[in-house]
Design a protein around this motif. Sequence first.
Motif, PDB file in Angstrom:
ATOM      1  N   ARG A 254      11.326  -4.623  57.843  1.00 13.61           N
ATOM      2  CA  ARG A 254      11.480  -3.875  56.594  1.00 13.61           C
ATOM      3  C   ARG A 254      10.928  -4.553  55.347  1.00 13.61           C
ATOM      4  O   ARG A 254      11.057  -4.002  54.260  1.00 13.61           O
ATOM      5  CB  ARG A 254      12.975  -3.549  56.363  1.00 13.61           C
ATOM      6  N   SER A 255      10.325  -5.717  55.438  1.00 11.59           N
ATOM      7  CA  SER A 255       9.729  -6.323  54.240  1.00 11.59           C
ATOM      8  C   SER A 255       8.420  -7.000  54.619  1.00 11.59           C
ATOM      9  O   SER A 255       8.366  -7.718  55.626  1.00 11.59           O
ATOM     10  CB  SER A 255      10.682  -7.330  53.589  1.00 11.59           C
ATOM     11  N   ARG A 373      16.655  -2.365  46.285  1.00 14.89           N
ATOM     12  CA  ARG A 373      17.237  -3.121  47.405  1.00 14.89           C
ATOM     13  C   ARG A 373      18.749  -2.985  47.449  1.00 14.89           C
ATOM     14  O   ARG A 373      19.372  -3.088  48.515  1.00 14.89           O
ATOM     15  CB  ARG A 373      16.856  -4.602  47.313  1.00 14.89           C
ATOM     16  N   MET A 380      10.226  -2.486  51.869  1.00 13.64           N
ATOM     17  CA  MET A 380       9.623  -3.146  50.710  1.00 13.64           C
ATOM     18  C   MET A 380       8.279  -3.727  51.126  1.00 13.64           C
ATOM     19  O   MET A 380       8.208  -4.524  52.078  1.00 13.64           O
ATOM     20  CB  MET A 380      10.529  -4.254  50.174  1.00 13.64           C
ATOM     21  N   LEU A 402      10.283  -9.086  47.350  1.00 11.27           N
ATOM     22  CA  LEU A 402      10.613  -8.682  48.713  1.00 11.27           C
ATOM     23  C   LEU A 402      12.029  -9.067  49.114  1.00 11.27           C
ATOM     24  O   LEU A 402      12.480  -8.705  50.208  1.00 11.27           O
ATOM     25  CB  LEU A 402       9.608  -9.300  49.687  1.00 11.27           C
TER      26      LEU A 402
END
Length: 719
Positions: A254-255, A373, A380, A402
Amino acid sequence: MSRSGQRTASSRPQQQRRARHANNDGLIPVLARKVREVEAKAVDGKKLGPTNRTKFQVIAFLMREERARAKTDTELSDAARAEQLKRLDGIATILAKTAARDTSLISLLESEAPPTATAQKMRRDWLLESGTELSPDDLIITTERIAPKQESVIPPELAEKQVIPQSVRARQLSNPFLAPDFSRGAATAPTPRRRLDSWELLGPLFKSFEYGSGGQAASMDLPPAPAIDRYSPPGLELMHHQARFVESVRLGHRSFLLADEPGLGKTAQSVLAASVAGAYPLLAVVPNVVKMNWAREVERWTPHRRATVIHGDGEGLDAFADVVIVNYEVLDRHLAWLSTLGFKGMVVDEAHFIKNLHSQRSKYVLGLAEAIRATGDPLMMALTGTPLINDIDDFKAIWQLLGWIDGNKPTPALMERLEETELTPADFGFYAAAREAVIDMGIVRRRKIDVAADLPSRRVVDLPVELDDDLGRSIRQAEKELAARLVAKYERASAAGRPDSFDGDDEAHRRHLIRLVAQSELEESKSAKSGENVFTMVRKIGQAKANLASDYAAQLARSVGKVVFFAKHIDVMDAAEEAFAARDLRTISIRGDQSALARQKEIDAFNNDPDVAVAVCSLTAAGVGLNLQAASNVVLAELSWTAAEQTQAIDRVHRIGQEEPVTAWRIIAAQTIDAKIAELIDSKAGLASRALDGSDVELGSEDSVQLAALIHVLEEALG
């Protein structure tokens, strides 16, 4: 005010201001009197007491509410609106002076400052005193518990600058509450003290990228590409390296710091990553020069999703779109609603723009990222071909964006990876292991040469740009005037009737007249000494694109090395060279007035001197006979009138000895005749492919590009 308070307040002004008074007994005189009372108490350095602090807060809120009402009230004349705003500015000035005497008041100017029951009662009483009609709901004072105040994304100095586009208000009214994320509020056990807690780690982590590489590329392991491409829409296909990135997102990562070189399709990867992650709504913060291209890529790769672009104060914004695209320059005035819309993903393109942590631009972007976030587990992505420009510390802002670091320490996710190494900065091997731990957080870096098998040897990529300055508006006006002139000529010719000698039906006669009018206009334009015509219009478009094109070329030069910049007009070349010099980029110039010896000296400098970043070339003077293969990226700032001239320019780089795939970036002025000219050039290139290369592309018109462009303008005007 709390968010619930803000939502209620946002709907109040229209209800409250129905009863405006013709004399001077409205809200502004009440506020003026109250602010003077507060000002009188803040003398000789004294701190205000609780009652006057509450007065100060209520004055600030009602002033903002009244200002917003005055700006949007259609019943006010321009003179009355100007007078009201002037009087409100006077109240704001007194508030600022009072806050300067007692600086503890500054926090009360923030729109998120929570209202007490006393403040609500005071607000109600003042509105009644001003003669405002209140709804039953407004008469009720709520004493509900206010949640603890969160750090605001909006700095106090930007509170007055915030705009809420009408489309956003509509979305807020349709669904004013975000679904709660109970997982983040759940009680968690305190984190046990770990071996690395007493170590300063950011310095060693940065050094690990200087000293711990061991010759290895900074790119995480990605899963294999799926055997079948299920991500791309019909007619499109992901390249192998792109599919591996998207597959990583599908599997749950996810980042990402996606640091592929330009030309490897970072935008397409990001768009499809959002799709497989379901990261909608998605916020994309991008440079101005590529925001139109972003919208086009969203619609191209995910045709079932809608994209909207924020221009200026948000005119034409679709707040219900899946992807919201905003450029850095207008971000400051949209922070209020962007931070509360409930984004499930965020992309920051050319993320090296935020490398300076102390710049306002960086603070705005990082504040938004923190707010996003906080809503759950968003996707991200930071995109940049140049994550490092000056020194290794340039990583800091991107890592913070991030969520890998928090201020001067790693966040728990990164700390856990570092703990797994079982090493400390005092141990041999820590730097290599720490570097690998950070890379595994989501750094992906591929170069053109690494994925050359994925890429065609030569391709042209269009970058549509929006000309929203004064020159852009004058160009659109000139196009309207040209269209009106052509229509007038057509109507005069049509009024003369169809000659008996004409062999064809009414539609054929119509097309015949359109061609005759366009041909007449073209001949007049070629012989004109002054005035607006298709040639002067195209030149103006080139001038308007000059800064945007040079800005993009500078980004390329910073990320991938040497770039060849082509323009048609000398003034566009001059503007570009000034822009490159302002960015400390060395250039050479190829122009028509150079001697053969001088020209070769410039070519040799570009090919051999590593400090020369950009070759600024004339399309006509440098289109043939030159070897500029030290670059693999070409920027076409202006369009040629022929496909052959464009091809010759690209071939200065795409020639024998070139070891990398070549990408030509064509800067197109959206919503102008420039876009039609690009389309016509491509049709001519298709004709050449059919005639010479055996291609089966559809044949286009045999008209010149200039004539076909004028025909298009007239046909559009006639509907």
